[in-house]
Write a protein that holds these residues in place. Structure first.
Motif, short mmCIF file in Angstrom:
data_model
loop_
_atom_site.label_atom_id
_atom_site.label_comp_id
_atom_site.label_asym_id
_atom_site.label_seq_id
_atom_site.Cartn_x
_atom_site.Cartn_y
_atom_site.Cartn_z
N UNK A 141 18.28 -46.69 -39.46
CA UNK A 141 16.87 -47.22 -39.28
C UNK A 141 15.60 -46.22 -38.89
N UNK A 142 15.06 -47.09 -38.69
CA UNK A 142 13.08 -45.88 -38.73
C UNK A 142 13.25 -45.59 -37.14
N UNK A 143 13.36 -44.44 -36.21
CA UNK A 143 12.62 -44.09 -34.94
C UNK A 143 11.49 -43.46 -35.14
N UNK A 144 10.67 -44.47 -34.28
CA UNK A 144 10.03 -43.75 -33.80
C UNK A 144 9.75 -43.80 -31.82
N UNK A 145 8.73 -43.15 -31.45
CA UNK A 145 8.29 -42.98 -30.11
C UNK A 145 6.70 -43.09 -30.14
N UNK B 166 11.93 -55.89 -38.04
CA UNK B 166 13.04 -56.15 -37.75
C UNK B 166 13.90 -55.08 -36.74
N UNK B 167 14.42 -55.54 -36.15
CA UNK B 167 14.86 -54.56 -34.95
C UNK B 167 16.22 -54.44 -34.74
N UNK C 149 11.79 -46.48 -30.63
CA UNK C 149 11.44 -47.32 -30.39
C UNK C 149 12.29 -47.30 -32.03
N UNK C 150 13.67 -48.50 -32.08
CA UNK C 150 14.22 -48.23 -33.59
C UNK C 150 14.28 -49.22 -34.04
#
Length: 487
Positions: free
Chosen positions: A245-249, A281-282, A203-204
């Motif tokens: 962007x913040x990146x998550x898994x 916000x994506x 996810x970003x």
């Protein structure tokens, strides 16, 4: 006389016909391995071979469908054992047929050696697949019913034959794969030993997003999908900041790998809904560099119908309302968590879980052990004392219940029932135990606050006697918390 003579000659001709037919069956057609083969011998051999094949197939079906299921073996193991047994019976049957035909095995070995090289070169792929098939059946790296992936082909193993394996893809297409490919390539067996597997959803979000809000949204989405296993619990990894962007898994465990794509799709839908509710916000902004900014500004000022004119204060967008409750804000309504930082709250949110209950469902009963407390996210709950048959309170969305029984390890003093369809966030004993182990200061804060709530403790049947040598009320409560949670 003439009639008798006619019958006599007819009888002679019939006998001669059968004699000629018998001679034809017994006459030698060819010689192989020192044995002369006639038409009758060949027909007999063919009949015996058919009997051997039918017998092997019958034994295979009996083992697979009648005998082996009684031993509680997996379907893949049953298939392998029955297939191997069938091959053994077939091989032994062929040897018996050849022996009864009188074939000399020593001369047959010479013949096999003479043509072995030529056959080996001409049938190299066939022999490779044959040996690979035996290896698959004996070693069982894959079995019937396994969900596997080889050479970008994913599907369920339907059958493992001596030359090839049949795979059924998720689209219902049957693919015949040579057995050698399973030994020559890396094979991913999602069903090997334990079918449970973990899937990853990257996810970003925009760089301005709040990481804890994103964490809560992702975990909420994961807990809403029924095919996601509650244990091991879903996890969120913060991968970092890249390209504004913040990146998550999002990591979740599932039981059936064949539903992997469907579960990923369902999770993405749920994530999108949670992000929309929380105004996350994506849309990742793309940086635009304007080299001749003064000229552009002059052009904009000269336009009488300038749609891009910016007024003072317009660049500050009003904060969008967030639908639903934020768990971190609700947790801070519990006095014991008011001083917790975002790291501590994140630990509670990660290990807690949501629970959806229908109307009239009993959450816990009076006298039950206090093993968890609840935050009401939606709906309402009545607090009912059964001993006096009276409703004493109604708790609604945003309120919390049951925390004192959890902290003090005492039985429930009232029964909790839903008055409508209700969603709870549950913080159980293990969750709070992990938090207190990692934050010793929080246990002291809780003990300090509880020491000032003597009346509440008395309602739970806990009496603090400060006249003994056990120390102050704070010391006694802290020791009790340490004992309950093993810290």
């Amino acid at each position: 006389m003439e009639l008798q003579s006619a019958f006599y000659w007819a009888d002679i001709q019939i006998k001669q016909f059968f004699q000629d037919l018998l001679n034809a069956f017994n006459s030698s057609l060819f010689t192989f391995a020192g044995e002369k083969f006639s038409l009758g011998l060949v027909a007999g051999l063919i009949t015996q071979v058919i009997i051997v094949l039918v017998l092997a197939n019958i034994v295979k079906r009996l083992l697979k469908e009648r005998i082996l299921p009684g031993f509680k073996l997996e379907i893949g193991t049953r298939e392998s054992l029955s297939t191997i047994t069938s091959y053994i019976i077939t091989a032994i049957g062929f040897l018996i047929v050849l022996e009864t035909a009188g074939i000399n095995f020593s001369s047959l070995a010479v013949f096999a050696g003479a043509i072995g090289i030529g056959v080996g070169i001409g049938l190299q792929n066939l022999s490779s697949n044959f040996i690979s098939g035996l290896t698959l059946l004996f070693e069982q790296p894959i079995k019937v019913g396994d969900y596997i992936e080889v050479d970008k082909l994913a599907g369920t193993v339907e059958t493992i034959a001596i030359r090839s394996t049949t795979i059924r893809t998720v689209n219902g297409v049957f693919v015949i794969v040579p057995n050698s490919r399973f030994l020559d390539n890396n094979v991913v067996n999602w069903s090997y030993r334990d079918p449970k597997c973990r899937i990853e959803i990257p996810v970003r979000v925009a760089e301005e997003s709040d990481s804890l809000t994103v964490l809560e949204a992702l975990l909420t989405a994961a807990r809403q999908e029924p095919r996601v296993l509650p244990s091991p619990s879903p996890e969120v990894y913060f991968k970092g900041i890249a390209e504004d962007a913040l990146t998550f898994d999002l990591m979740v465990w599932i039981r059936d790998p064949i539903e992997m794509d469907a579960i990923k799709s369902a999770l993405r839908f749920l994530i999108e809904a949670e992000f929309r509710d929380r105004a996350i916000d994506q849309n990742i902004a793309t940086k635009l560099t304007i080299e001749n900014l003064p000229s552009l500004a002059a052009l904009l000022r000269s336009s009488p119908t300038n749609e891009f004119a910016v007024k003072a204060g317009d660049s500050e967008m009003a904060e969008m309302p967030i639908g639903g409750w934020m768990l971190r804000d609700l947790l801070r309504k519990v006095s014991y968590f008011q001083q917790c930082g975002e790291i501590e709250l994140r630990q509670v949110i990660e290990k807690g879980y949501r629970k959806k209950l229908p109307i009239g469902e009993t959450i816990c009963r009076e006298g039950d052990p206090g093993d968890s407390f609840y935050i009401i996210l939606s709906g309402s709950v009545e607090v009912f004392i059964e001993s006096i048959d009276k409703q004493v309170a109604v708790r609604r969305a945003g309120e919390f219940i049951g925390e004192m029984s959890l902290l003090m390890g005492t039985p429930r003093t009232a029964t909790l029932r839903t008055l409508e369809e209700t969603i709870l966030f549950v913080v159980d004993h293990g969750n709070l135990q992990n938090l207190l182990k990692n934050n010793q200061g929080l246990a002291d804060k809780i003990a300090e606050e509880l020491s000032d709530r003597q009346e509440v403790l008395k309602s739970l049947g806990i009496t603090i006697d400060t006249t003994t040598k056990e120390g102050t009320s704070f010391d006694q409560i802290r020791r009790r918390i340490q004992s309950i949670f093993g810290i």
